[in-house]
Write a protein that holds these residues in place. Structure first.
Motif, PDB file in Angstrom:
ATOM      1  N   ASN A  97       0.818  -1.209   0.000  1.00  0.00           N
ATOM      2  CA  ASN A  97       0.000   0.000   0.000  1.00  0.00           C
ATOM      3  C   ASN A  97       0.856   1.266   0.000  1.00  0.00           C
ATOM      4  OD1 ASN A  97      -2.621  -1.305   0.192  1.00  0.00           O
ATOM      5  ND2 ASN A  97      -2.030  -1.850   2.273  1.00  0.00           N
ATOM      6  N   LEU A  98       2.168   1.093   0.190  1.00  0.00           N
ATOM      7  CA  LEU A  98       3.060   2.243   0.275  1.00  0.00           C
ATOM      8  C   LEU A  98       4.158   2.238  -0.791  1.00  0.00           C
ATOM      9  CD1 LEU A  98       3.662   2.316   4.142  1.00  0.00           C
ATOM     10  CD2 LEU A  98       2.048   3.731   2.831  1.00  0.00           C
ATOM     11  N   VAL A  99       4.572   1.057  -1.223  1.00  0.00           N
ATOM     12  CA  VAL A  99       5.758   0.940  -2.066  1.00  0.00           C
ATOM     13  C   VAL A  99       5.465   0.129  -3.327  1.00  0.00           C
ATOM     14  CG1 VAL A  99       8.144   0.129  -2.191  1.00  0.00           C
ATOM     15  CG2 VAL A  99       7.265   1.093  -0.047  1.00  0.00           C
ATOM     16  N   ASP A 100       5.791   0.721  -4.470  1.00  0.00           N
ATOM     17  CA  ASP A 100       5.728   0.022  -5.753  1.00  0.00           C
ATOM     18  C   ASP A 100       7.153  -0.197  -6.253  1.00  0.00           C
ATOM     19  OD1 ASP A 100       2.923   0.019  -5.816  1.00  0.00           O
ATOM     20  OD2 ASP A 100       2.866   2.013  -6.697  1.00  0.00           O
ATOM     21  N   PHE A 101       7.266  -0.820  -7.416  1.00  0.00           N
ATOM     22  CA  PHE A 101       8.585  -1.081  -7.994  1.00  0.00           C
ATOM     23  C   PHE A 101       8.599  -0.718  -9.476  1.00  0.00           C
ATOM     24  CE2 PHE A 101       8.525  -3.438  -4.148  1.00  0.00           C
ATOM     25  CZ  PHE A 101       9.839  -3.431  -3.694  1.00  0.00           C
TER      26      PHE A 101
ATOM     27  N   ALA B 212       8.186 -13.839 -15.275  1.00  0.00           N
ATOM     28  CA  ALA B 212       8.013 -14.613 -14.047  1.00  0.00           C
ATOM     29  C   ALA B 212       7.880 -13.687 -12.842  1.00  0.00           C
ATOM     30  CB  ALA B 212       9.184 -15.566 -13.864  1.00  0.00           C
ATOM     31  N   TRP B 213       8.641 -12.599 -12.825  1.00  0.00           N
ATOM     32  CA  TRP B 213       8.552 -11.653 -11.720  1.00  0.00           C
ATOM     33  C   TRP B 213       7.242 -10.875 -11.739  1.00  0.00           C
ATOM     34  CZ3 TRP B 213      11.490 -10.941  -7.414  1.00  0.00           C
ATOM     35  CH2 TRP B 213      12.651 -11.703  -7.336  1.00  0.00           C
ATOM     36  N   PHE B 214       6.776 -10.513 -12.925  1.00  0.00           N
ATOM     37  CA  PHE B 214       5.462  -9.858 -13.031  1.00  0.00           C
ATOM     38  C   PHE B 214       4.370 -10.772 -12.481  1.00  0.00           C
ATOM     39  CE2 PHE B 214       7.108  -7.246 -16.792  1.00  0.00           C
ATOM     40  CZ  PHE B 214       7.119  -6.059 -16.077  1.00  0.00           C
ATOM     41  N   ALA B 215       4.427 -12.045 -12.869  1.00  0.00           N
ATOM     42  CA  ALA B 215       3.396 -13.000 -12.456  1.00  0.00           C
ATOM     43  C   ALA B 215       3.475 -13.316 -10.964  1.00  0.00           C
ATOM     44  CB  ALA B 215       3.523 -14.280 -13.274  1.00  0.00           C
ATOM     45  N   LYS B 216       4.694 -13.345 -10.432  1.00  0.00           N
ATOM     46  CA  LYS B 216       4.872 -13.678  -9.022  1.00  0.00           C
ATOM     47  C   LYS B 216       4.423 -12.545  -8.112  1.00  0.00           C
ATOM     48  CE  LYS B 216       8.325 -15.511  -5.803  1.00  0.00           C
ATOM     49  NZ  LYS B 216       9.752 -15.893  -5.640  1.00  0.00           N
ATOM     50  N   HIS B 217       4.541 -11.306  -8.603  1.00  0.00           N
ATOM     51  CA  HIS B 217       4.206 -10.136  -7.786  1.00  0.00           C
ATOM     52  C   HIS B 217       3.235  -9.215  -8.531  1.00  0.00           C
ATOM     53  CE1 HIS B 217       7.206 -11.032  -4.689  1.00  0.00           C
ATOM     54  NE2 HIS B 217       8.038 -11.333  -5.669  1.00  0.00           N
ATOM     55  N   PRO B 218       2.030  -9.688  -8.816  1.00  0.00           N
ATOM     56  CA  PRO B 218       1.073  -8.858  -9.559  1.00  0.00           C
ATOM     57  C   PRO B 218       0.749  -7.582  -8.797  1.00  0.00           C
ATOM     58  CG  PRO B 218      -0.025 -10.754  -8.563  1.00  0.00           C
ATOM     59  CD  PRO B 218       1.455 -10.989  -8.409  1.00  0.00           C
ATOM     60  N   GLY B 219       0.700  -6.494  -9.534  1.00  0.00           N
ATOM     61  CA  GLY B 219       0.345  -5.218  -8.943  1.00  0.00           C
ATOM     62  C   GLY B 219       1.484  -4.477  -8.277  1.00  0.00           C
ATOM     63  N   ARG B 220       2.674  -5.092  -8.198  1.00  0.00           N
ATOM     64  CA  ARG B 220       3.797  -4.426  -7.522  1.00  0.00           C
ATOM     65  C   ARG B 220       4.661  -3.625  -8.491  1.00  0.00           C
ATOM     66  NH1 ARG B 220       5.244  -5.923  -2.434  1.00  0.00           N
ATOM     67  NH2 ARG B 220       5.883  -3.733  -2.327  1.00  0.00           N
ATOM     68  N   PHE B 221       4.827  -4.122  -9.717  1.00  0.00           N
ATOM     69  CA  PHE B 221       5.629  -3.400 -10.712  1.00  0.00           C
ATOM     70  C   PHE B 221       4.697  -2.488 -11.523  1.00  0.00           C
ATOM     71  CE2 PHE B 221       8.160  -7.273  -9.990  1.00  0.00           C
ATOM     72  CZ  PHE B 221       9.405  -6.720  -9.749  1.00  0.00           C
ATOM     73  N   LYS B 222       4.683  -1.216 -11.188  1.00  0.00           N
ATOM     74  CA  LYS B 222       3.781  -0.272 -11.853  1.00  0.00           C
ATOM     75  C   LYS B 222       4.466   0.498 -12.985  1.00  0.00           C
ATOM     76  CE  LYS B 222       0.140  -1.106  -9.373  1.00  0.00           C
ATOM     77  NZ  LYS B 222      -0.288  -0.189  -8.314  1.00  0.00           N
ATOM     78  N   LEU B 223       5.803   0.558 -12.932  1.00  0.00           N
ATOM     79  CA  LEU B 223       6.560   1.244 -13.970  1.00  0.00           C
ATOM     80  C   LEU B 223       7.643   0.294 -14.489  1.00  0.00           C
ATOM     81  CD1 LEU B 223       6.693   3.149 -11.088  1.00  0.00           C
ATOM     82  CD2 LEU B 223       6.913   4.924 -12.827  1.00  0.00           C
ATOM     83  N   CYS B 224       8.135   0.574 -15.698  1.00  0.00           N
ATOM     84  CA  CYS B 224       9.253  -0.210 -16.201  1.00  0.00           C
ATOM     85  C   CYS B 224      10.169   0.654 -17.048  1.00  0.00           C
ATOM     86  CB  CYS B 224       8.783  -1.423 -17.007  1.00  0.00           C
ATOM     87  SG  CYS B 224       8.112  -1.021 -18.639  1.00  0.00           S
TER      88      CYS B 224
END
Length: 285
Positions: A186-190, A206-218
Motif C-alpha cells: 500500500n506504500l511501495v511500488d517497484f 516470471a517476476w510480473f506473475a509472481k508479484h502482480p500489482g507491484r511493478f507499476k513502472l518499467c
C-alpha cells in the motif's frame, strides 16, 4: 424491372466492393492495441538537457514521447526551474512529468510536496548498490516504507528501481524478493528495469506473475551481447522480447513504459531517443 440474374450480379459486385472496407474495419476490433502512452528517462539525454533543456524537451515531444521521467542531477529534479515552471513547459509541449529518480536521504519531504504540487505520480529510489549482508536490504525495505508514508501523505507514490545486483543471491536469499516481501504494497511500488532483470539471468514475466500489482513502472531498454558481456542497444536490436514481456507486465498491473538508453554506438543521444520512439510507436499489447 431488374431480373434475378442482374440482381445477383449487382449484389455480388457490391459485396466484393466491401471486402477492403471490412478488412480495414476489422482492425478496429483487433485484440492488440498500441501503448496508450510512453515516456523517456531524461538520463538518456542528460548532456543535451544540461546544454539546453527547453530545446531537448521540445525535440522529445516532437519525436512522440508524451511522458517524462526525471532524475536528480546537478540542477535538481526541475533543471533549475521552479516545479510549477517546469510543469507549465510540460503542459505547453503536451507532455506529462510522471516520475523522477531522486536522492531519498536528503530533503525527501520537500521533494514529495513539490512533486505532488505539479501532479507527478512517483518519486523513485534509483540505486542502493551491492551490499555485504541481506540485513542491509531489510533495512532498505524499512526506509522505503517510510518514504512511502511520506509520499502517501502527499498524494503520490514511492517506488524502487532495480539493477542486476538485487537479483544475486546473498546469505541464501534474493535481495529483490526480500525488499518486495518486506515493503507494504500500500506504500511501495517497484519500477522494473527490464534490461537489468535479463542481465541478471532472470525472467521478467516470471517476476510480473509472481508479484502482480507491484511493478507499476518499467524501463524499456534492450540488451545486446558483446565480447565484454552486454550493453544497452537501440530497441528492437537486442535480445529482449518486449512484445511478450510488456504484455505480461500490463496484465499484471504495469502502467508506465519508460524508455532508457545508455549506449549510443554510431548515434548521438537525441538520435537514439528518436529511434527508440519509433520502436515504441509500433509496440502493441
Amino acid at each position: 424491372m431488374t431480373n434475378r440474374r442482374d440482381f445477383l450480379r449487382n449484389t455480388s459486385f457490391a459485396a466484393l466492393a466491401t471486402v477492403p472496407l471490412l478488412g480495414r474495419a476489422s482492425s478496429v476490433f483487433s485484440p492488440y492495441k498500441a501503448l496508450p502512452a510512453f515516456g523517456i528517462q531524461l538520463w538518456t539525454v542528460k548532456e543535451d538537457m544540461t546544454a539546453n533543456a527547453k530545446d531537448t524537451l521540445k525535440q522529445l515531444s516532437l519525436d512522440g514521447y508524451n511522458q517524462i521521467e526525471g532524475f536528480e542531477g546537478g540542477k535538481g529534479i526541475f533543471w533549475g526551474w521552479k516545479n510549477t515552471e517546469f510543469k507549465k513547459y510540460m503542459d505547453d509541449l503536451g507532455m506529462k512529468f510522471i516520475s523522477s529518480h531522486c536522492e531519498i536521504t536528503k530533503d525527501f519531504e520537500a521533494k514529495a510536496a513539490q512533486a505532488a504540487e505539479i501532479g507527478m505520480k512517483y518519486l523513485i529510489c534509483p540505486w542502493k548498490g551491492p551490499q555485504k549482508s541481506i540485513d542491509d536490504f531489510k533495512k532498505f525495505a524499512d526506509d522505503f516504507n517510510r518514504c512511502g508514508e511520506i509520499c502517501k501523505k502527499n498524494g503520490i507514490r514511492f517506488a524502487y528501481h532495480n539493477h542486476d545486483y538485487s537479483f544475486k543471491t546473498l546469505d541464501g536469499q534474493v535481495p529483490q524478493e526480500v525488499m518486495m516481501r518486506n515493503t507494504d504494497k500500500n506504500l511501495v511500488d517497484f519500477e522494473m528495469d527490464i534490461y537489468w532483470v535479463v542481465a541478471a539471468g532472470e525472467d521478467p514475466k516470471a517476476w510480473f506473475a509472481k508479484h502482480p500489482g507491484r511493478f507499476k513502472l518499467c524501463h524499456v531498454k534492450d540488451l545486446g551481447k558483446t565480447a565484454k558481456g552486454h550493453e544497452s542497444v537501440h530497441l528492437g536490436k537486442g535480445t529482449i522480447d518486449f512484445k511478450s514481456i510488456l504484455k505480461s507486465g500490463t496484465a499484471n498491473g504495469l502502467q508506465y513504459y519508460i524508455v532508457e538508453q545508455e549506449a549510443f554506438t554510431g548515434t548521438n543521444p537525441l538520435e537514439s531517443a528518436r529511434i527508440d520512439a519509433e520502436y515504441m510507436k509500433k509496440v502493441s499489447l
